[in-house]
Enzyme design. Sequence first.
Site, short mmCIF file in Angstrom:
data_model
loop_
_atom_site.label_atom_id
_atom_site.label_comp_id
_atom_site.label_asym_id
_atom_site.label_seq_id
_atom_site.Cartn_x
_atom_site.Cartn_y
_atom_site.Cartn_z
N ARG A 148 0.86 -1.18 0.00
CA ARG A 148 0.00 0.00 0.00
C ARG A 148 0.89 1.23 0.00
NH1 ARG A 148 -3.56 2.47 5.00
NH2 ARG A 148 -1.57 3.48 5.39
N TYR A 160 -2.59 11.98 6.48
CA TYR A 160 -2.69 10.55 6.79
C TYR A 160 -1.60 9.74 6.09
CZ TYR A 160 -4.09 5.75 6.89
OH TYR A 160 -4.06 4.39 7.06
N ASP A 211 -5.00 3.92 0.15
CA ASP A 211 -6.09 4.25 1.09
C ASP A 211 -6.41 5.75 0.98
OD1 ASP A 211 -7.86 4.42 3.19
OD2 ASP A 211 -6.58 3.36 4.63
N HIS A 213 -8.72 7.08 2.73
CA HIS A 213 -9.11 7.42 4.10
C HIS A 213 -10.29 8.38 4.16
CE1 HIS A 213 -8.06 7.12 8.42
NE2 HIS A 213 -7.47 6.03 8.00
N GLU A 237 -8.99 2.19 -1.39
CA GLU A 237 -9.68 1.92 -0.12
C GLU A 237 -10.40 3.16 0.40
OE1 GLU A 237 -6.98 0.38 2.80
OE2 GLU A 237 -8.25 1.01 4.47
N GLU A 263 -13.41 -0.72 7.14
CA GLU A 263 -12.68 -0.96 8.39
C GLU A 263 -13.40 -0.32 9.59
OE1 GLU A 263 -8.93 0.78 7.18
OE2 GLU A 263 -9.24 2.47 8.52
N ARG A 284 -13.53 -4.80 4.36
CA ARG A 284 -12.39 -4.54 5.23
C ARG A 284 -12.62 -4.84 6.71
NH1 ARG A 284 -7.69 -3.49 4.92
NH2 ARG A 284 -7.58 -1.51 6.01
N GLU A 340 -4.23 -7.19 5.48
CA GLU A 340 -3.31 -6.09 5.81
C GLU A 340 -2.33 -6.54 6.89
OE1 GLU A 340 -5.28 -2.61 7.37
OE2 GLU A 340 -3.59 -1.32 6.87
N TRP A 403 -11.20 12.50 8.77
CA TRP A 403 -9.80 12.09 8.90
C TRP A 403 -9.61 10.74 8.23
CZ3 TRP A 403 -7.40 7.86 11.46
CH2 TRP A 403 -5.99 7.88 11.33
#
Length: 403
Positions: A148, A160, A211, A213, A237, A263, A284, A340, A403
């Site tokens: 990643r 991030y 990602d 995010h 992601e 996630e 996830r 992951e 975030w």
Amino acid sequence: MAKIKSAKVIVCSPGRNFVTLKIMTDEGVYGLGDATLNGREKAVSSYLEEHVIPCLIGRDPSQIEDIWQYLYKGAYWRRGPVTMSAIAAVDMALWDIKGKMLNTPVYNLLGGKSRDKIMVYAHANGKDLSDTVEEVGRHLEMGYKAVRAQSGIPGIDKTYGVPKDKGRYEPAEKGLPKEDQWSTEKYLNYLPTLFKTLRDEFGDEPHLLHDCHHRLTPIEAGRLGKEVEPYHLFWLEDCTPAELQESFKLIRQHTTTPLAVGEVFNSIWDMQELISSQLIDYIRTSIVRGGGISHMKKIANFAEIYHVRTGFHGATDLSPVTMASALHFDLSINNFGIQEHMPHHEITEEVFSRSYTFEDGFMYPGDAPGLGVDINEDEAAKYPYERAYLPVNRKEDGTMFNW
Ligand code: EZ4
Ligand code: CO
């Protein structure tokens, strides 16, 4: 019939905070569960201590499904990360106990091996383009088949996935929440260049992931997905916050880049439309967030019908107990995608011992009975809880953002 004799919550901070549930039976066998909720640890530990543990004493630890339903339906207040992390911890500990009592690894109880090894992806975090290229190269040299890539964005101060100092990235920081900065425009202008450079440098073979995010709107995500299509990402992601599941229809209209989401989800109802409308490719949610092994089994089986594979969250805020649970699970299901892998801090490894291993880009849960993880309580006591938070994120004009 064995009985649950006692249970306790161990909160410790070896490198970062972890909440661990230990359930003891009257036959001397115990099981471990992870209850860590990054930045909200004490909410789950008190939920367990005040509201769950008293209800467990005297129950038959072999009745995993019944205890799950008792804690879920019996609370009346359903779902949510605090409740579901607490239920997950109980569930993991009971699978651990069952494996130990039957003297077999948990993957055997879940249907046995469906594959020989578990492909994992690593994190390459760079402060800028050349640093990120170097980090991806370093992880490929370590044997990872999938990496990643996250990078500092030109013109943005702190974001991030970018470590403060070179090396390890741990988003939670001690004290009150720190502030990151964000510009969608700068990010979108930069990201295709990052992946073009990575493909030019490393060729077509390595799996590359990214990602977002939760930072784009659906139409912005559509643009990004389309622009990185030539670099065939393994997945993009969390491109859009996913509370509004139908928003992914818009993204799907614009791009064939595979999407991974979930996630932060904690039950099958958070993803029911995303999966059944085939709006994502990878789910996830990991064992600690998604109500434990028992509930994740239902999620994975449901996803299988719709061509959705698993890609479990495995950052350092998921303790070695979740990592072990995930690896047993990954080995057993047919619709496994990828796992992951963000290696834990060396100090974490002094507190938790584990039978799972990494070799040449793949992981193995090991053959110890149960989950194959233990906690050294004397070591854990040396690292008391320290308040820590994930950062918050603001746009350049000061607007509070995702975030
Ligand atoms: O920000 O685990 O894909 N991994 C991630 C992680 C999460 C943290 C939050 O606790 O998005 O880095
Ligand atoms: Co993520």
